[in-house]
Design an enzyme around this catalytic site. Structure first.
Site, PDB file in Angstrom:
ATOM      1  CE  LYS A   1      -4.633  -0.459   1.660  1.00 18.79           C
ATOM      2  NZ  LYS A   1      -4.875  -1.769   2.076  1.00 18.79           N
ATOM      3  NE  ARG A   2       6.325   3.214   3.634  1.00 16.57           N
ATOM      4  CZ  ARG A   2       7.151   2.569   4.192  1.00 16.57           C
ATOM      5  NH1 ARG A   2       7.204   1.498   4.985  1.00 16.57           N
ATOM      6  NH2 ARG A   2       8.597   2.729   3.730  1.00 16.57           N
TER       7      ARG A   2
END
Ligand code: GLU
Length: 493
Positions: free
Chosen positions: A256-257
């Site tokens: 996600k990052r």
């Protein structure tokens, strides 16, 4: 006799639609179209806690934008409805019952507290957290009584305790696991709703799915799925788990990052973002198609139609693929250049409109043709060609002097160029190009230096569509006026 090919794209609408799921949908679609099979859209919404209606809308919108149309699905129906798993509760429950009858499943009454305690103990002993089989050993008559008395329970699959399970993945060959490492996983929760492991297998059977083509994150549960299919006595579909997407560095899975980081750098892995950034479906399809498959050794640019003609499951590649955003730009720009001018103009109209311009048909077509050679995304057309729709341009004075020239020299060069253009009875910039080049040479400058001054003066920008094409769109009077105005600015510098 060959089984007819039926494939499905079965997203869980729990998050945003990214290029990984789009690629899964694409390969399924390509196989179906290649062999005249069917492509089904199935919504796997059994995880009600994580279900999001927006996610479902985004998936449907993404597939439509990419042009991956389905033959059956929740929105259009079809012979195998329902196509949404929450609407098929009864079907799964009946199937779970069948497994109990065949002694491949059993009700489990263990409380959440007991299971948590068990997990704790496993953790302490550093053991795999498998269910200990307490209810598996229950007498069936007693279990039936407890169910009749309304006791809360789940239904678990009875995985074999001994031996190995071997499954064949089309891209990886045989995969074997020791059965004692497999959990008695839950098929139906205490609220009566089936879990994915049961629901998907039942649906694949109901829908006569011949090939399960899906993400490699399902590889680890593949043996469980094969066991369920075999417990029913059904024929297994061909299993095909696609390659994993890695972050651009190639070091590890896209997190996600990483996805957020990509956005801060002007990229995205989400289909809706890519659309909003001005990528075109042709470019995105080409980009994602080649992350995990090869189509032709001699070329790498394909339309969807060309991919259909060349698609072969044997050309899928199981090795992980690092995401390369530069390639998205490459393919997008290439496909923009392949569009007809009318097609590009039609796609640019809303983009210019969103930016506040009201482009009319004939001019929009000219502008489309002019920017087509240079833009990578549709949105770039606004920066590059928005000035065509403005009355005036305002070049930054510091951009006016030619490279290595003083403002006075630049003013002289601009005046001489203006005279050449003004002297022509018929305005034809392209026909004047030779003369302008000769002028630059006579003055002792490279033609590019002169054209740079003219570009800034006429377009107000240092980057524009090809200069002479731009001049044709802008027209004689405006050009002469802008060159005159720029000369005056240069004289004052
Ligand atoms: N619902 C699963 C997912 O979204 C689909 C897995 C499958 O295709 O079997 O990943």
């Amino acid at each position: 006799m060959h089984m007819p090919v039926t494939v499905r794209f079965a997203p869980s609408p729990t998050g945003r639609m990214h290029i990984g799921s789009a690629r899964t949908a694409l390969y399924n679609y390509l196989l179906a179209k290649r062999v005249g099979g069917r492509f089904i859209l199935r919504i796997e919404d059994t995880d009600q806690k994580r279900f999001s209606p927006e996610a479902e809308a985004e998936i449907i919108e993404g597939l439509r934008w990419l042009g991956l149309d389905w033959d059956e699905g929740p929105d259009i129906g079809g012979p195998h409805a329902p196509y949404r798993q929450t609407e098929a509760r009864e079907i799964y429950r009946e199937h779970a019952q069948r497994l109990i009858e065949k002694d491949h499943a059993y009700p489990c009454f263990c409380t959440a507290e007991r299971l948590a305690r068990m997990r704790e103990e496993h953790r302490a002993r550093k053991e795999q957290p498998l269910y200990d089989g307490l209810c598996r050993r229950l007498d069936p008559a007693e279990a039936a009584q407890r169910i009749a008395a309304g006791e809360r329970h789940v239904i678990r699959f009875k995985t074999p305790n001994e031996g190995t399970t071997t499954v064949t993945d089309m891209l990886r060959g045989e995969i074997s696991v020791e059965n004692k490492t497999l959990d008695d996983f839950i098929l139906v929760k205490s609220d009566g709703l089936a879990l994915y492991h049961l629901a998907a297998m039942v649906d694949d059977r109901r829908m006569a799915v011949s090939h399960v083509i899906r993400g490699s994150e399902w590889l680890s549960t593949l043996p469980l799925h094969a066991l369920v299919v075999r417990a029913f006595g059904w024929r297994e579909p061909a299993w095909c788990h696609l390659s994993l997407f890695l972050k651009p560095s190639g070091k590890g899975k896209m997190s996600k990052r990483d996805a957020t980081q990509a956005m801060t750098e002007g990229h995205s892995i989400f289909i809706r973002d890519l659309k909003e950034m001005g990528y075109i479906p042709e470019g995105i399809l080409n980009w994602i198609a080649l992350m995990g498959a090869s189509f032709d050794e001699a070329q790498d640019v394909f339309t969807l139609e060309e991919m259909i003609q060349r698609f072969d499951l044997g050309h899928l590649n199981p090795s992980p693929a690092a995401i390369n955003f530069e390639k998205a730009d490459h393919f997008n720009g290439t496909h923009i250049r392949r569009l007809s001018t009318d097609d590009l103009a039609a796609r640019l109209a809303p983009v210019f409109a969103k930016a506040g311009y009201a482009p009319d048909g004939a001019k929009l077509r000219q502008v489309a043709a002019a920017v087509q050679v240079r833009i990578v995304t549709l949105d770039e057309a606004v920066d590059m060609g928005g000035f065509f729709f403005r009355e005036n341009v305002a070049p930054d004075p510091k951009d006016l002097p030619g490279k290595g020239l003083t403002p006075a020299q630049s003013a002289d060069a601009l005046r001489a160029a203006r005279e050449i253009l003004a002297a022509k009875p018929a305005f034809d910039p392209t026909a004047s190009e030779e003369e302008l080049r000769a002028l630059a040479e006579k003055l002792g400058y490279k033609p590019g230096v002169l054209f740079g001054i003219m570009r800034s003066a006429i377009t107000g920008q240092t980057v524009s569509p090809p200069l002479f094409t731009s001049m044709e769109i802008i027209g004689r009077e405006t050009i002469l006026a802008r060159m005159g105005a720029a000369e005056a600015v240069l004289r004052k510098m």
